[in-house]
Each structure stands twice: as C-alpha cells, then as structure tokens.
Design a protein around this motif. Structure first.
Motif, PDB file in Angstrom:
ATOM      1  N   VAL A  64       2.979  -0.154  45.440  1.00  0.00           N
ATOM      2  CA  VAL A  64       2.436  -0.637  46.422  1.00  0.00           C
ATOM      3  C   VAL A  64       3.602  -1.338  46.811  1.00  0.00           C
ATOM      4  CG1 VAL A  64       0.654  -2.296  46.550  1.00  0.00           C
ATOM      5  CG2 VAL A  64       0.131  -1.176  45.154  1.00  0.00           C
ATOM      6  N   ILE A  65       3.347  -1.020  48.292  1.00  0.00           N
ATOM      7  CA  ILE A  65       4.673  -1.845  48.843  1.00  0.00           C
ATOM      8  C   ILE A  65       4.325  -2.613  49.633  1.00  0.00           C
ATOM      9  CG2 ILE A  65       6.482  -1.778  50.930  1.00  0.00           C
ATOM     10  CD1 ILE A  65       6.427   1.628  49.426  1.00  0.00           C
ATOM     11  N   ASP A  66       4.941  -4.079  50.061  1.00  0.00           N
ATOM     12  CA  ASP A  66       4.167  -5.368  51.446  1.00  0.00           C
ATOM     13  C   ASP A  66       4.588  -4.551  52.210  1.00  0.00           C
ATOM     14  OD1 ASP A  66       4.059  -6.882  51.862  1.00  0.00           O
ATOM     15  OD2 ASP A  66       5.613  -8.103  51.337  1.00  0.00           O
ATOM     16  N   PRO A  67       3.959  -4.059  52.985  1.00  0.00           N
ATOM     17  CA  PRO A  67       4.156  -3.883  54.430  1.00  0.00           C
ATOM     18  C   PRO A  67       5.517  -5.131  55.066  1.00  0.00           C
ATOM     19  CG  PRO A  67       1.982  -3.640  54.371  1.00  0.00           C
ATOM     20  CD  PRO A  67       2.193  -4.414  53.278  1.00  0.00           C
ATOM     21  N   ALA A  68       4.863  -5.976  54.875  1.00  0.00           N
ATOM     22  CA  ALA A  68       5.473  -6.915  55.882  1.00  0.00           C
ATOM     23  C   ALA A  68       7.238  -7.060  55.270  1.00  0.00           C
ATOM     24  CB  ALA A  68       5.797  -8.782  55.801  1.00  0.00           C
ATOM     25  N   VAL A  78       8.848  -4.716  54.523  1.00  0.00           N
ATOM     26  CA  VAL A  78       9.615  -3.121  55.604  1.00  0.00           C
ATOM     27  C   VAL A  78       9.493  -3.610  56.867  1.00  0.00           C
ATOM     28  CG1 VAL A  78       9.333  -1.673  53.295  1.00  0.00           C
ATOM     29  CG2 VAL A  78       7.272  -2.143  54.674  1.00  0.00           C
ATOM     30  N   GLY A  79       9.578  -4.233  57.145  1.00  0.00           N
ATOM     31  CA  GLY A  79       8.968  -4.333  58.946  1.00  0.00           C
ATOM     32  C   GLY A  79       7.792  -4.232  59.859  1.00  0.00           C
ATOM     33  N   LEU A  80       6.838  -3.553  58.767  1.00  0.00           N
ATOM     34  CA  LEU A  80       5.292  -3.462  59.614  1.00  0.00           C
ATOM     35  C   LEU A  80       4.258  -4.755  59.263  1.00  0.00           C
ATOM     36  CD1 LEU A  80       5.621   0.219  57.926  1.00  0.00           C
ATOM     37  CD2 LEU A  80       5.762  -0.655  60.476  1.00  0.00           C
ATOM     38  N   GLY A  81       4.606  -5.462  59.463  1.00  0.00           N
ATOM     39  CA  GLY A  81       3.590  -6.723  59.695  1.00  0.00           C
ATOM     40  C   GLY A  81       2.651  -6.917  59.828  1.00  0.00           C
ATOM     41  N   PHE A  82       2.454  -5.544  61.193  1.00  0.00           N
ATOM     42  CA  PHE A  82       1.656  -5.847  62.570  1.00  0.00           C
ATOM     43  C   PHE A  82       0.457  -4.735  61.605  1.00  0.00           C
ATOM     44  CE2 PHE A  82      -0.640  -5.039  66.643  1.00  0.00           C
ATOM     45  CZ  PHE A  82      -0.834  -6.253  66.939  1.00  0.00           C
TER      46      PHE A  82
END
Length: 151
Positions: A54-58, A60-64
């Motif tokens: 489970v990867i935190d989107p923010a 890895v630069g995908l916070g939107f």
C-alpha cells in the motif's frame, strides 16, 4: 467451503499482508502447519488473489485524486470492449467500475496536481472510445482508503 477460521485468517491478512505464517497461526489459534495449509488452500481457490504494498500517493507525487463519471454515447459490445480495454491499460486510472444506470462508469484518477489532471482530462479521458459526457468530482479527503472486506 470458507469457515469462520478462514475468514479470521483473511481478516488478519487484509490488515497485514506481510505477516508471517507463524505470527498468523498464533493470532488465529492454530499451529503453523494447519494454518499454512489453510492459507495455501485460500490462495489455490482464489479467495486470496494476491498480495501488494500500500503506497501513499502523496509520497510518490500523486496527491491529486478525482472521481470521474463517464456516460457513453453507445453501449454496443465493440464500444464497451474498446473503452474498457483503454481504461484498464491507463496507469492513471487506478479504479474503474461499470454501473447500472447513468453514468455508465466511475473512474478513480490519480495525478500530480490540478494542471496535470486537466491535461489528462483533455488529452485522454475525453477521447476514450464512445464517450458522450465526462464529469469530475475532486476528492477533498480520503477517509477510508483501501478498506478491507467485512469478513
């Protein structure tokens, strides 16, 4: 047949997929060998279909994040098949469901920021096969990301 013990094994693994068989066995009240047997059987039958990080989107630069509602102009087999193949192949679309009624689909889209999403919307979403209408709702806060099944 899945029994209460199998459900408990799956419940524990939903919360920690990296748990060792030894730790899992201890938590569900089994010795390692029968626990391992049950685990392998759940995997073999497809009840457990895989494991993932489970990867935190923010991080890895995908916070939107946007939820996109899509209505198709035509729902013939060829259009639906092509639309679904293109959606499935698109890495920015992280979840997609076909719905009864209107709209026809709901898509979860991840992007770097609003500008990146706007470009994705214009260049990729609106040109998907058969698209009649696309509308988006921006996610303000994710209250329950990736919740497991109620086992």
């Amino acid at each position: 047949m899945i029994d209460d013990l199998d459900r408990e094994i799956m419940r524990r693994l939903q919360n920690d997929g990296r748990m060792s068989a030894t730790a899992l066995a201890a938590q569900v009240g089994l010795t390692v060998a029968p626990c391992h047997r049950r685990l392998k059987e759940l995997e073999a039958t497809g009840a457990i279909s895989g494991y993932r990080a489970v990867i935190d989107p923010a991080a890895v630069g995908l916070g939107f994040e946007a939820l996109v509602f899509v209505t198709l102009a035509r729902v013939d087999r060829a259009t639906v098949d092509e639309f679904e193949a293109r959606v499935s192949a698109n890495a920015h679309i992280t979840s997609a469901q076909r719905l009864f009624g209107d709209p026809d689909y709901i898509l979860r889209v991840m992007a770097e920021d609003l500008t990146a999403y706007q470009q994705f919307f214009d260049d990729e979403l609106t040109v998907l096969p058969g698209v009649q209408r696309v509308s988006s709702t921006l996610v303000m806060k994710n209250l329950k990301p990736g919740a497991g099944l109620p086992l």
